[in-house]
Design a protein around this motif. Structure first.
Motif, PDB file in Angstrom:
ATOM      1  N   GLU A 214       0.834  -1.094  -0.008  1.00 45.47           N
ATOM      2  CA  GLU A 214      -0.138   0.077   0.086  1.00 45.47           C
ATOM      3  C   GLU A 214       0.890   1.187   0.135  1.00 45.47           C
ATOM      4  O   GLU A 214       2.066   1.209   0.672  1.00 45.47           O
ATOM      5  CB  GLU A 214      -0.797  -0.159   1.091  1.00 45.47           C
ATOM      6  CG  GLU A 214      -1.899  -1.206   1.066  1.00 45.47           C
ATOM      7  CD  GLU A 214      -3.218  -0.880   2.248  1.00 45.47           C
ATOM      8  OE1 GLU A 214      -2.708  -1.041   3.336  1.00 45.47           O
ATOM      9  OE2 GLU A 214      -4.155  -0.815   1.863  1.00 45.47           O
ATOM     10  N   MET A 215       0.360   2.217  -0.790  1.00 47.00           N
ATOM     11  CA  MET A 215       1.266   3.494  -1.044  1.00 47.00           C
ATOM     12  C   MET A 215       0.343   4.434  -1.601  1.00 47.00           C
ATOM     13  O   MET A 215      -0.609   4.230  -2.225  1.00 47.00           O
ATOM     14  CB  MET A 215       2.614   3.166  -1.671  1.00 47.00           C
ATOM     15  CG  MET A 215       2.197   2.967  -3.105  1.00 47.00           C
ATOM     16  SD  MET A 215       3.879   2.379  -4.002  1.00 47.00           S
ATOM     17  CE  MET A 215       3.294   1.627  -5.349  1.00 47.00           C
ATOM     18  N   SER A 216       0.983   5.823  -1.268  1.00 50.17           N
ATOM     19  CA  SER A 216       0.035   7.082  -1.663  1.00 50.17           C
ATOM     20  C   SER A 216       0.676   7.472  -3.216  1.00 50.17           C
ATOM     21  O   SER A 216       1.621   7.088  -3.587  1.00 50.17           O
ATOM     22  CB  SER A 216       0.291   8.031  -0.827  1.00 50.17           C
ATOM     23  OG  SER A 216       1.627   8.425  -0.589  1.00 50.17           O
ATOM     24  N   LYS A 217      -0.235   8.101  -3.874  1.00 51.92           N
ATOM     25  CA  LYS A 217       0.027   8.613  -5.321  1.00 51.92           C
ATOM     26  C   LYS A 217       1.426   9.204  -5.210  1.00 51.92           C
ATOM     27  O   LYS A 217       1.556  10.242  -4.116  1.00 51.92           O
ATOM     28  CB  LYS A 217      -1.202   9.530  -5.407  1.00 51.92           C
ATOM     29  CG  LYS A 217      -0.850  10.124  -6.803  1.00 51.92           C
ATOM     30  CD  LYS A 217      -2.067  10.875  -7.433  1.00 51.92           C
ATOM     31  CE  LYS A 217      -2.358  11.885  -7.815  1.00 51.92           C
ATOM     32  NZ  LYS A 217      -3.633  12.498  -8.069  1.00 51.92           N
ATOM     33  N   GLY A 218       2.451   8.976  -6.081  1.00 47.77           N
ATOM     34  CA  GLY A 218       3.431   9.815  -5.916  1.00 47.77           C
ATOM     35  C   GLY A 218       4.747   8.936  -5.455  1.00 47.77           C
ATOM     36  O   GLY A 218       5.960   9.133  -5.516  1.00 47.77           O
ATOM     37  N   SER A 219       4.313   7.722  -4.673  1.00 52.24           N
ATOM     38  CA  SER A 219       5.370   6.926  -4.259  1.00 52.24           C
ATOM     39  C   SER A 219       5.639   5.860  -5.031  1.00 52.24           C
ATOM     40  O   SER A 219       4.994   5.551  -6.059  1.00 52.24           O
ATOM     41  CB  SER A 219       4.758   6.308  -2.768  1.00 52.24           C
ATOM     42  OG  SER A 219       4.249   7.274  -1.833  1.00 52.24           O
TER      43      SER A 219
END
Ligand SMILES: O=C(O)CCC(=O)C(=O)O
Ligand SMILES: [Fe+2]
Length: 287
Positions: A177-182
């Protein structure tokens, strides 16, 4: 089993060291979300024109849109990101040269099921590379947030140390799981697969992978990027695409010419001298 997250201020050495241990790492927010939106804008017409996957492995609710160097100036920045190229250089430091392997948006649509858990290096006709000998280092940039629900990549942390041709189910994995831009890093020997998308929105990632230059590329850069465009690209990107020697004798043009000359006349006097410089540079960067 958890995926290690590093901050955007991380060094390539730190990424490579986590990859050596776990086969997988996430660098949070390495790109501004606005940059991911810009890439998405450039690629939207191509995405719309892309057909759904033809088989279970590609994903029947998944779109794969390639040719990102030609189609998106923003993606060129992601491909050449210094933390990424530096990390790849470390992971593949046992070879003379490395290259771009593929550039592809992976858009996992609602209703997609889990992809088979695999090693990306199986693409090389299932050749049993020795344990510890990495032939590939991969990135998957989040163009949307990646969540367990919307199809975040499933990974088996530490499986870079496992035997080959093992079979896993989704229960053996954790979601990256990660946020946009990661950006998710994973090596060619790490077991993973696209996650099932149980949400009502598409999970979008930009897969940019790199491999040792003595192996063939998945995406044929010479035929995918028109020569008129290739000629205008920065020299380091041209070399990364494959306009360079793969090793001492690999990839020369006619009379032992360096391939860089085709897209950048006069760039080098002799092919092999240039390779020596590249070697020295790589050693220096590793130092
Ligand atoms: O999209 C993903 O999360 C991973 C896809 C993948 O591993 C692949 O297609 O080889
Ligand atoms: Fe994969």
């Amino acid at each position: 089993m958890i995926v290690t997250h590093l901050p955007a201020s991380t060094t390539a050495e730190a990424v490579a060291s986590v990859l050596q241990r776990d086969g997988v790492a996430i660098v949070d927010q390495l790109a501004e979300p606005a940059l991911m939106d810009r890439a998405r804008g450039e690629l939207q017409p191509f995405l719309e024109a892309t057909r759904l996957g033809p088989d279970d492995f590609s994903g029947r609710h998944t779109k794969r849109t390639g040719g990102l160097i030609a189609r998106s100036e923003t993606c060129r920045e992601l491909i050449m990101h210094p933390v990424v190229v530096g990390s790849v250089r470390h992971v593949l430091s046992h070879v003379t040269n490395f290259q771009l392997h593929l550039t592809q948006i992976i858009a996992i649509g609602p209703g997609e099921v889990a992809q088979q858990i695999h090693r990306d290096q199986w693409a090389f006709d299932f050749f049993p590379f020795p344990k510890g000998y990495e032939v590939q280092c991969n990135t998957l940039w989040a163009m949307t947030d990646f969540t367990a629900q919307n199809g975040a990549t499933r990974v088996v942390v530490g499986s870079n140390h496992f035997d080959d041709k093992l079979q896993f189910t989704i229960d053996d994995t954790v979601p990256a799981e990660m946020s946009k831009g990661s950006v998710l890093f994973y090596t060619g020997s790490t077991y993973h697969g696209g996650g099932p998308n149980d949400s009502d929105a598409t999970r979008m990632g930009i897969n940019i992978t790199y491999n040792v230059a003595w192996l063939r590329q998945e995406e044929n850069q010479y035929l995918t990027v028109p020569l008129e465009i290739a000629r205008e690209l920065p020299e380091n990107l041209q070399r990364l695409m494959g306009y360079a020697h793969g090793a001492y004798a690999l990839g020369y043009v006619d009379d032992l010419r360096d391939p860089i000359e085709v897209v950048r006349p006069g760039a080098t006097k002799t092919g092999f001298g240039d390779l020596e410089r590249a070697r020295a540079q790589m050693k220096g960067n590793r130092g």
